[in-house]
Design a protein around this motif. Sequence first.
Motif, PDB file in Angstrom:
ATOM      1  N   UNK A 188       0.822  -1.212   0.000  1.00 39.25           N
ATOM      2  CA  UNK A 188       0.000   0.000   0.000  1.00 39.25           C
ATOM      3  C   UNK A 188       0.854   1.259   0.000  1.00 39.25           C
ATOM      4  N   UNK A 189       2.034   1.180   0.604  1.00 37.73           N
ATOM      5  CA  UNK A 189       2.891   2.358   0.770  1.00 37.73           C
ATOM      6  C   UNK A 189       3.805   2.620  -0.422  1.00 37.73           C
ATOM      7  N   UNK A 190       3.848   1.713  -1.376  1.00 36.03           N
ATOM      8  CA  UNK A 190       4.783   1.865  -2.497  1.00 36.03           C
ATOM      9  C   UNK A 190       4.387   3.057  -3.377  1.00 36.03           C
ATOM     10  N   UNK A 191       5.328   3.961  -3.566  1.00 36.80           N
ATOM     11  CA  UNK A 191       5.180   5.100  -4.482  1.00 36.80           C
ATOM     12  C   UNK A 191       3.997   6.009  -4.133  1.00 36.80           C
ATOM     13  N   UNK A 192       3.685   6.149  -2.857  1.00 38.93           N
ATOM     14  CA  UNK A 192       2.635   7.073  -2.430  1.00 38.93           C
ATOM     15  C   UNK A 192       3.164   7.942  -1.291  1.00 38.93           C
TER      16      UNK A 192
END
Length: 313
Positions: free
Chosen positions: A225-229
């Motif tokens: 969920x945290x990838x590239x955000x």
Amino acid sequence: MKDNIYGNIPCFLGAENLVQKGVYDTDVIFYGAPFEGESTWGDYTGVELGPKQIRSSSARYSGYLPELDHVDVTEHLSFGDAGDIPFVAHDNEQSYQNIEDFSAELWKTGKFLVGFGGEHGVTYPILKSLADSGKTVGIIHLDAHYDNMPDYEGELYARNTPFMRLYETEGVRNESIIHTGIHGPRNKPETGRFAKENGAVTITINDIKEAKDLHAYAKEIYDMAAKDVDVVYLSICSDVLDFAYNPGGPVDGNGLTSYELLTLIHEFGKLGLIGMDYVEVYPMMDTNQQSAHFVSYAVLYVLAGHLKYLNKI
């Protein structure tokens, strides 16, 4: 004694009444989105009463969790209750706009936001306002169902459509939408296909149940969920729980236990969330209001994790 948020309804977990104060200056801000559109089935209705009953049930609880190293969440975080967002009966579009406008003001505070539904449709305008603020958003979506249909009998804004609307929202990274705990035949075959076509990730109930280490698996979910955000948001539908643990929610078996859900969301809190919502609590279906009571547990477990993220404990 704390002021009631309205009528004889207390503020959630004894929070400060921010409606009367007129300033959003607490560490955590609670608010209600008591929205229910027309897309109900049979006589299963009354979800708009969720925020009211969740607040009433919370009056029984402190912030102390002996099972989590004896942390008292209220010693480290201040709580405020911003009240409820106006719901316009039979006007879903206006109700959604009210939610978007209200939550946009709350996001400007930079505080940790906790919203109470209402049906799951409320998550879309809450997150649209976050994405419109310039944040790129990842979402951990805990639910039995995808809630990603294109419409409900022509209605774009309904309990089964929010994630289709979020797939279409600029600022939400579809590959960082993690549909978690999906299970059961109340899903339609096309919903899994819609998720895949739009780049979202599916984690089924069996994936969770068969994980050897639930704490480690929670980190895997969070990392996706945290990838590239910029930020990660948590949305919990009550029916991710097995109906044995959720008498006031939609009727879905083979779900998570209360322990499994609390373990997962505590870990997510430790890793860093910008806010959360908890939706689909139906007080009229629950004689003892067990599902509404459980919301206090869920929120406190997330906030206990949030304290560790902030290095306050």
